[in-house]
Design an enzyme around this catalytic site. Structure first.
Site, PDB file in Angstrom:
ATOM      1  N   ARG A  40      26.295  82.214  58.883  1.00  0.00           N
ATOM      2  CA  ARG A  40      24.871  82.543  58.806  1.00  0.00           C
ATOM      3  C   ARG A  40      24.176  81.841  57.647  1.00  0.00           C
ATOM      4  O   ARG A  40      22.954  81.959  57.518  1.00  0.00           O
ATOM      5  CB  ARG A  40      24.710  84.056  58.600  1.00  0.00           C
ATOM      6  N   ARG A  96      22.515 103.141  64.568  1.00  0.00           N
ATOM      7  CA  ARG A  96      22.886 102.234  63.477  1.00  0.00           C
ATOM      8  C   ARG A  96      21.919 102.364  62.309  1.00  0.00           C
ATOM      9  O   ARG A  96      20.706 102.355  62.473  1.00  0.00           O
ATOM     10  CB  ARG A  96      22.897 100.783  63.976  1.00  0.00           C
ATOM     11  N   ARG A 127      15.641  91.784  58.706  1.00  0.00           N
ATOM     12  CA  ARG A 127      16.765  91.018  59.255  1.00  0.00           C
ATOM     13  C   ARG A 127      16.267  89.802  60.040  1.00  0.00           C
ATOM     14  O   ARG A 127      16.879  88.733  60.001  1.00  0.00           O
ATOM     15  CB  ARG A 127      17.640  91.928  60.132  1.00  0.00           C
ATOM     16  N   LYS A 186      23.899  89.098  70.991  1.00  0.00           N
ATOM     17  CA  LYS A 186      25.129  88.391  70.580  1.00  0.00           C
ATOM     18  C   LYS A 186      26.385  89.218  70.843  1.00  0.00           C
ATOM     19  O   LYS A 186      27.351  88.720  71.404  1.00  0.00           O
ATOM     20  CB  LYS A 186      25.105  88.048  69.084  1.00  0.00           C
ATOM     21  N   ARG A 222      18.121 100.424  70.631  1.00  0.00           N
ATOM     22  CA  ARG A 222      19.539 100.538  70.263  1.00  0.00           C
ATOM     23  C   ARG A 222      19.715 101.580  69.159  1.00  0.00           C
ATOM     24  O   ARG A 222      20.706 102.307  69.130  1.00  0.00           O
ATOM     25  CB  ARG A 222      20.081  99.180  69.791  1.00  0.00           C
TER      26      ARG A 222
HETATM   27  P1  AMP Z   1      25.442  91.989  62.806  1.00  0.00           P
HETATM   28  O1  AMP Z   1      26.178  93.101  63.467  1.00  0.00           O
HETATM   29  O2  AMP Z   1      26.069  90.650  63.087  1.00  0.00           O
HETATM   30  O3  AMP Z   1      23.965  92.011  63.077  1.00  0.00           O
HETATM   31  O4  AMP Z   1      25.618  92.208  61.236  1.00  0.00           O
HETATM   32  C1  AMP Z   1      25.142  93.374  60.595  1.00  0.00           C
HETATM   33  C2  AMP Z   1      24.942  93.136  59.113  1.00  0.00           C
HETATM   34  O5  AMP Z   1      26.195  92.785  58.509  1.00  0.00           O
HETATM   35  C3  AMP Z   1      24.008  91.992  58.758  1.00  0.00           C
HETATM   36  O6  AMP Z   1      22.646  92.383  58.770  1.00  0.00           O
HETATM   37  C4  AMP Z   1      24.506  91.637  57.355  1.00  0.00           C
HETATM   38  O7  AMP Z   1      24.062  92.573  56.390  1.00  0.00           O
HETATM   39  C5  AMP Z   1      26.009  91.799  57.502  1.00  0.00           C
HETATM   40  N1  AMP Z   1      26.637  90.539  57.966  1.00  0.00           N
HETATM   41  C6  AMP Z   1      27.291  90.325  59.136  1.00  0.00           C
HETATM   42  N2  AMP Z   1      27.721  89.061  59.228  1.00  0.00           N
HETATM   43  C7  AMP Z   1      27.315  88.443  58.099  1.00  0.00           C
HETATM   44  C8  AMP Z   1      27.430  87.114  57.608  1.00  0.00           C
HETATM   45  N3  AMP Z   1      28.043  86.154  58.324  1.00  0.00           N
HETATM   46  N4  AMP Z   1      26.898  86.845  56.394  1.00  0.00           N
HETATM   47  C9  AMP Z   1      26.287  87.792  55.656  1.00  0.00           C
HETATM   48  N5  AMP Z   1      26.128  89.049  56.067  1.00  0.00           N
HETATM   49  C10 AMP Z   1      26.637  89.387  57.287  1.00  0.00           C
END
Ligand code: AMP
Length: 187
Positions: free
Chosen positions: A88, A133, A144, A13, A127
């Site tokens: 989400r 990370r 996740r 993404k 990654r």
């Molecule tokens: P990502 O980089 O999009 O994979 O987001 C990393 C982490 O941030 C996720 O695993 C969640 O803990 C949090 N996060 C990001 N976007 C959201 C969202 N829209 N709703 C809830 N948690 C989020």
């Protein structure tokens, strides 16, 4: 254009959002990136979010929704945006619908990047080595994926019903996948 980008962790993404937002000249808004920046800066928002992120859980809707409402209210998002990793959950879909309706706008597309679970777990472990990370350990990655499957994947149905869902195969090179996304957006 107003676009949301969905797909399981590791589907690409973030990479695709960077390419597509440049191509379409719209801001790339990644909720995960905003959280990571806040964690890095040690802000109140960051401290709150970190607790959830480290476990692979979603940050509470109230926190995410307030942040996105604020971000979409900024000038650069007035003529379009690409949301990466939002919405989400069902309450987040409702929040976005409300924001769009208030502005008199509609969503142009919800792009779902699809990917094979084992393949993305391997990608994320790689990654982790490169980016370091904190949420890229195998246990957290699997959590996740579960949370995505339970809470987010079913939401694609809502966008399918609205006629805006575009499913794109996320396997292949970055260029192949971005080509597919741009083609899907032209449909
Ligand atoms: P990502 O980089 O999009 O994979 O987001 C990393 C982490 O941030 C996720 O695993 C969640 O803990 C949090 N996060 C990001 N976007 C959201 C969202 N829209 N709703 C809830 N948690 C989020």
């Amino acid at each position: 254009m107003r676009i949301v980008l969905m797909g399981p962790p590791g589907a690409g993404k973030g990479t695709q959002a960077t390419v597509i937002s440049q191509e379409l000249n719209i801001p790339h808004i990644s909720t995960g990136e905003i959280f990571r920046r806040n964690v890095g800066e040690g802000t109140e928002l960051g401290i709150q979010a970190k607790e959830y992120m480290d476990k692979g859980e979603y940050v509470p809707d109230s926190v995410v929704n307030a942040m996105v409402a604020d971000r979409l209210g900024q000038d650069d998002a007035a003529h379009g945006f690409l949301l990466d990793g939002y919405p989400r959950t069902a309450p987040q879909v409702a929040e976005l619908n409300g924001i769009l309706a208030d502005g008199g706008y509609e969503l142009d597309a919800a792009v779902e990047i699809t990917a094979d679970t084992e393949e993305v777990v391997q990608r994320l472990l790689k990654r982790a080595e490169v980016e370091g990370r904190a949420d890229d350990t195998e246990e957290v990655i699997r959590r996740r994926m579960e949370v995505y499957a339970a809470e987010t994947e079913p939401l694609t149905r809502l966008y399918a019903d609205q006629g805006v869902l575009r499913q794109v195969d996320g396997m292949g090179s970055v260029e192949e996948v971005s080509g597919r996304i741009l083609a899907a957006l032209r449909d």
